[in-house]
Design a protein around this motif. Structure first.
Motif, PDB file in Angstrom:
ATOM      1  N   UNK A 530      -5.633   4.572  10.565  1.00  0.00           N
ATOM      2  CA  UNK A 530      -5.296   4.032   9.247  1.00  0.00           C
ATOM      3  C   UNK A 530      -3.800   3.689   9.163  1.00  0.00           C
ATOM      4  N   UNK A 531      -2.964   4.544   9.736  1.00  0.00           N
ATOM      5  CA  UNK A 531      -1.518   4.296   9.700  1.00  0.00           C
ATOM      6  C   UNK A 531      -1.168   3.018  10.439  1.00  0.00           C
ATOM      7  N   UNK A 532      -1.808   2.818  11.589  1.00  0.00           N
ATOM      8  CA  UNK A 532      -1.529   1.617  12.385  1.00  0.00           C
ATOM      9  C   UNK A 532      -1.945   0.358  11.628  1.00  0.00           C
ATOM     10  N   UNK A 533      -3.106   0.404  11.025  1.00  0.00           N
ATOM     11  CA  UNK A 533      -3.576  -0.753  10.269  1.00  0.00           C
ATOM     12  C   UNK A 533      -2.644  -1.046   9.099  1.00  0.00           C
ATOM     13  N   UNK A 534      -2.200  -0.011   8.424  1.00  0.00           N
ATOM     14  CA  UNK A 534      -1.284  -0.197   7.298  1.00  0.00           C
ATOM     15  C   UNK A 534       0.042  -0.783   7.767  1.00  0.00           C
TER      16      UNK A 534
END
Length: 563
Positions: A530-534
């Motif tokens: 999720x952090x990478x996508x954000x």
């Protein structure tokens, strides 16, 4: 491939057929597998006890694993070299069947190991490489010519090591740890695959590390900085002293430490042990020049070129006349000494002022895929080790080595994984490594990073509880436009995200007067994915996404089986 003629310590190359079977008919002729040990030290385990990959992995992870605990005291009670020696003795001394290059350090040791393995393999040597930790699967730790053991081979090797471990336990020697067992598996694999040289990365420290049972042909110590202070000491000098524990009497050492507090103890230990030492900044130096990189693809000529200037000199004369230059060694079972010496009087390095032979001098310019000026020291260290080996009788194909090194990109070491935005995953896990990573981004991509309120760096960060996460966060807060905090899911040392967020809040309050409107926006994401996508969503197409803070974060971001 090649075989070795150890007469006078000089390797001889010739074609030879090889078997790939684990500890089977292709076993090196000077190594006795455990099941055939003439002393009867180890009996094969019962059929089916460890017969599958899953059983092997389950057995290994059932043992104490300090990589997951993260807080074990660095003492002889917890790190027992005697137990490691007994384990290898029960296996028939596999670590004595081939020459070894041993590499310690705080930063860069893994990269140096990969560089050495690539260059030696390109020069025609069957090469084993042992590194830690792994990203996804335990067998990533030990490879031969770039190939890890398959599931059945790992099961077979683990079965042998498990039998030896049980013998030690029954004799009251204690339970070997996860790292001791995996180190033994690596040693055994290399003997079974008949490697001609093995490159060993120290796991923690040096003096008490399980790899420090070897008798190497050459040692290297890379950059020293503060890390693992609870185990190794609170100062650079104390940590350097622990790293210097890998230095062996009369064995050449290449030292890439630049901090004066690190250089002094390393040179002192080398002198005490009569080990010839080449030190960066004194005996060899390097210069670094970045290329003009495209942001939408990997540059064909590499990210930088490194000049090693002057060329690595001859190995210094050992401190006393009766000492000899280290060369590839024979198994201890075949001779009283593990090291076959080269008589300095007959050697091309018989004088401190002697110039290296022309065929021993490496190229000056080395193109690399590695990001960052700090990689120049790593490349120079590897090339200097190769030069030392060449002067000891090894045949290094410098042009092939140069091409191989130009292709090296260890996974997770400032690894470019995407473009527009430029996306980079880095295993940096201490302030010195984060600083080097941020400097590398500035050196290569200054036009994309921007400055002040126009910064275009988006950072993804997670860390382990026992690391200096405050020091790492201070650097990121003053460098990025967006900071995405997360917590990796598959490792117990993960720092909870709420503690990360609270720390960032404190640091921003302390730095309000200096950061002002340049303070980054802070975002929370429940998982690394999720952090990478954000972060990708936040970054501009001409910006940079930089994930850092832990090896374990990199493991959850990088796809398995994708280089």
């Amino acid at each position: 491939m090649t075989t070795r003629d150890y007469k006078n310590g000089r390797p001889r190359r010739q074609d030879a057929a090889r078997s790939e079977s684990p500890c089977g008919t292709g076993m090196a002729s000077n190594f006795v597998p455990a099941s055939q040990n003439s002393t009867g030290q180890v009996d094969p385990p019962p059929d089916g006890e460890i017969g599958t990959y899953e059983q092997a992995v389950a057995f290994l992870y059932s043992r104490v694993n300090y990589e997951r605990i993260g807080h074990a005291p660095y003492t002889a009670d917890h790190y027992r070299l005697d137990r490691m020696r007994r384990l290898l003795q029960a296996l028939g001394h596999p670590h004595s069947a081939y020459p070894i290059v041993h590499v310690a350090g705080t930063k860069g040791k893994g990269t140096v190991c990969h560089l050495l393995a690539a260059a030696l393999q390109a020069s025609g040597y069957r090469t084993g490489l042992y590194t830690s930790p792994h990203l996804h699967r335990v067998e990533e730790r030990f490879v031969v010519d770039g190939r890890s053991p398959d599931g059945s081979e790992l099961a077979h090797l683990t079965s042998r090591v498990a039998a030896a471990a049980r013998q030690i336990e029954l004799a009251g020697g204690g339970r070997p740890t996860f790292f001791e067992l995996t180190t033994a598996i690596g040693f055994l694999l290399f003997a079974c695959r008949q490697v001609e040289v093995a490159i060993l990365e120290v796991g923690l420290g040096g003096r008490l590390d399980s790899t420090n049972v070897c008798q190497p042909a050459c040692c290297a110590i890379t950059s020293i900085s503060l890390d693992h202070q609870r185990q190794l000491g609170d100062t650079i000098a104390e940590i350097a002293e622990e790293k210097a524990g890998i230095i062996k009497p009369s064995i050449p050492v290449v030292c890439a430490a630049r901090h004066p507090d690190a250089v002094e103890p390393i040179q002192r230990v080398a002198q005490q042990r009569g080990a010839p030492i080449l030190t960066i900044g004194r005996d060899f130096e390097c210069a670094w020049q970045p290329t003009d990189p495209p942001l939408d693809r990997q540059p064909e000529g590499g990210w930088a070129r490194i000049r090693i200037d002057p060329a690595p000199p001859a190995v210094p004369r050992p401190l006393s006349p009766d000492q000899t230059l280290a060369a590839p060694h024979l198994p201890s079972t075949l001779g009283a000494r593990g090291i076959v010496g080269v008589d300095l009087a007959e050697s091309p390095v018989s004088s401190e002022k002697a110039s290296p032979r022309a065929d021993l001098v490496p190229p000056e310019c080395w193109p690399v895929r590695l990001l960052g000026q700090h990689q120049a020291d790593n490349v120079a260290t590897a090339v200097t080790v190769l030069s030392v080996l060449a002067q000891g009788g090894w045949r290094i194909d410098w042009q092939q080595a140069r091409q191989a090194i130009s292709r090296v990109q260890p996974r997770g070491r400032l690894q470019v994984v995407g473009h527009r935005p430029l996306a980079i995953v880095d295993t940096a896990h201490n302030p010195a490594s984060i600083s080097a990573g941020l400097q590398a981004l500035q050196q290569h991509f200054s036009s994309s990073l921007g400055d002040g309120r126009s910064r275009r760096l988006t950072a993804v960060f997670a860390a382990s509880r026992d690391k200096d996460y405050r020091g790492m966060l201070r650097m990121l807060l003053s460098s990025c436009q967006h900071l995405v905090l997360t917590q990796y899911q598959q490792h117990p040392r993960a720092l909870p995200m709420d503690r990360l967020a609270a720390t960032v809040h404190e640091l921003l309050a302390d730095a309000e007067s200096t950061l002002g409107e340049a303070a980054p926006t802070v975002h929370l994401a429940p998982t690394p994915a999720h952090a990478w996508q954000r972060a990708i969503e936040l970054a501009e197409s001409n910006g940079i996404v930089y994930a850092c803070g832990s090896f374990f974060l990199a493991a959850e971001l990088l796809p398995e089986n994708v280089v």
